[in-house]
Design an enzyme around this catalytic site. Sequence first.
Site, PDB file in Angstrom:
ATOM      1  N   GLU A   1     -11.462   4.183  -5.058  1.00 53.91           N
ATOM      2  CA  GLU A   1     -11.734   2.747  -5.115  1.00 53.91           C
ATOM      3  C   GLU A   1     -11.882   2.348  -6.582  1.00 53.91           C
ATOM      4  O   GLU A   1     -12.304   3.155  -7.412  1.00 53.91           O
ATOM      5  CB  GLU A   1     -13.020   2.430  -4.349  1.00 53.91           C
ATOM      6  CG  GLU A   1     -12.934   2.670  -2.868  1.00 53.91           C
ATOM      7  CD  GLU A   1     -12.044   1.670  -2.157  1.00 53.91           C
ATOM      8  OE1 GLU A   1     -12.110   0.464  -2.446  1.00 53.91           O
ATOM      9  OE2 GLU A   1     -11.261   2.102  -1.301  1.00 53.91           O
TER      10      GLU A   1
ATOM     11  N   ARG B   1      -0.967  -5.665   4.397  1.00 54.92           N
ATOM     12  CA  ARG B   1      -0.145  -5.064   3.345  1.00 54.92           C
ATOM     13  C   ARG B   1       1.028  -4.317   3.964  1.00 54.92           C
ATOM     14  O   ARG B   1       0.887  -3.696   5.013  1.00 54.92           O
ATOM     15  CB  ARG B   1      -0.952  -4.066   2.507  1.00 54.92           C
ATOM     16  CG  ARG B   1      -2.155  -4.654   1.826  1.00 54.92           C
ATOM     17  CD  ARG B   1      -2.971  -3.592   1.133  1.00 54.92           C
ATOM     18  NE  ARG B   1      -3.568  -2.673   2.103  1.00 54.92           N
ATOM     19  CZ  ARG B   1      -4.467  -1.750   1.813  1.00 54.92           C
ATOM     20  NH1 ARG B   1      -4.871  -1.580   0.563  1.00 54.92           N
ATOM     21  NH2 ARG B   1      -4.963  -0.968   2.735  1.00 54.92           N
TER      22      ARG B   1
ATOM     23  N   ARG C   1       0.883  -1.174   0.000  1.00 51.52           N
ATOM     24  CA  ARG C   1       0.000   0.000   0.000  1.00 51.52           C
ATOM     25  C   ARG C   1       0.911   1.211   0.000  1.00 51.52           C
ATOM     26  O   ARG C   1       1.782   1.339   0.859  1.00 51.52           O
ATOM     27  CB  ARG C   1      -0.876  -0.022   1.249  1.00 51.52           C
ATOM     28  CG  ARG C   1      -1.633   1.261   1.558  1.00 51.52           C
ATOM     29  CD  ARG C   1      -2.875   1.348   0.699  1.00 51.52           C
ATOM     30  NE  ARG C   1      -3.863   2.273   1.175  1.00 51.52           N
ATOM     31  CZ  ARG C   1      -3.783   3.591   1.080  1.00 51.52           C
ATOM     32  NH1 ARG C   1      -2.724   4.160   0.571  1.00 51.52           N
ATOM     33  NH2 ARG C   1      -4.762   4.352   1.509  1.00 51.52           N
TER      34      ARG C   1
END
Length: 168
Positions: A65, A99, A57
């Site tokens: 999104e 992540r 990330r």
Amino acid sequence: MKKTADGFAIAWLHLAIFLIAIGACPVWAESGKVTRVTDGDTLWIRLAGGGKPVKVRIEGIDAPEICQAGGRAARAALASKVARRVVTLDIRRHDDYGRAVASVQVDGEDIAGWMVGQGHAWSYRYGREGGPYLKRQLQAETARRGLFADPQALPPRLFRKQHGSCHP
């Protein structure tokens, strides 16, 4: 003298832990090749040491999104910049989804700053703070670049509140 040296070493250790906790220094630096771009702020990198690709990330930004207006354009922009390229990352921590959260550079260029500057992501807000890329975001808004050309563009955090995640 030994007691003083031990106390000094412990103080330095506490300082290092504090700096890592607040994100002032990376936990570790890596390099690797981008194998996949999931969306405008998430990618997969096969680290130089080999093994399975790691989900990363990008720190400091929030891209739309993938199911949101501007989401596919953000993913395409990020892919055009980093896909199949070797990147350098400073991994800061891991998020709640497992992540790695990292700053990412390609040829010395900060990818998060580039994404915000091109109008494909917002500077990630921390409480009342405008985030690390607020100046670039304001420049992109003024120039009406990318998603900032749409006065109705909805920051992803608000989109998620209203519609939930695109990834059930």
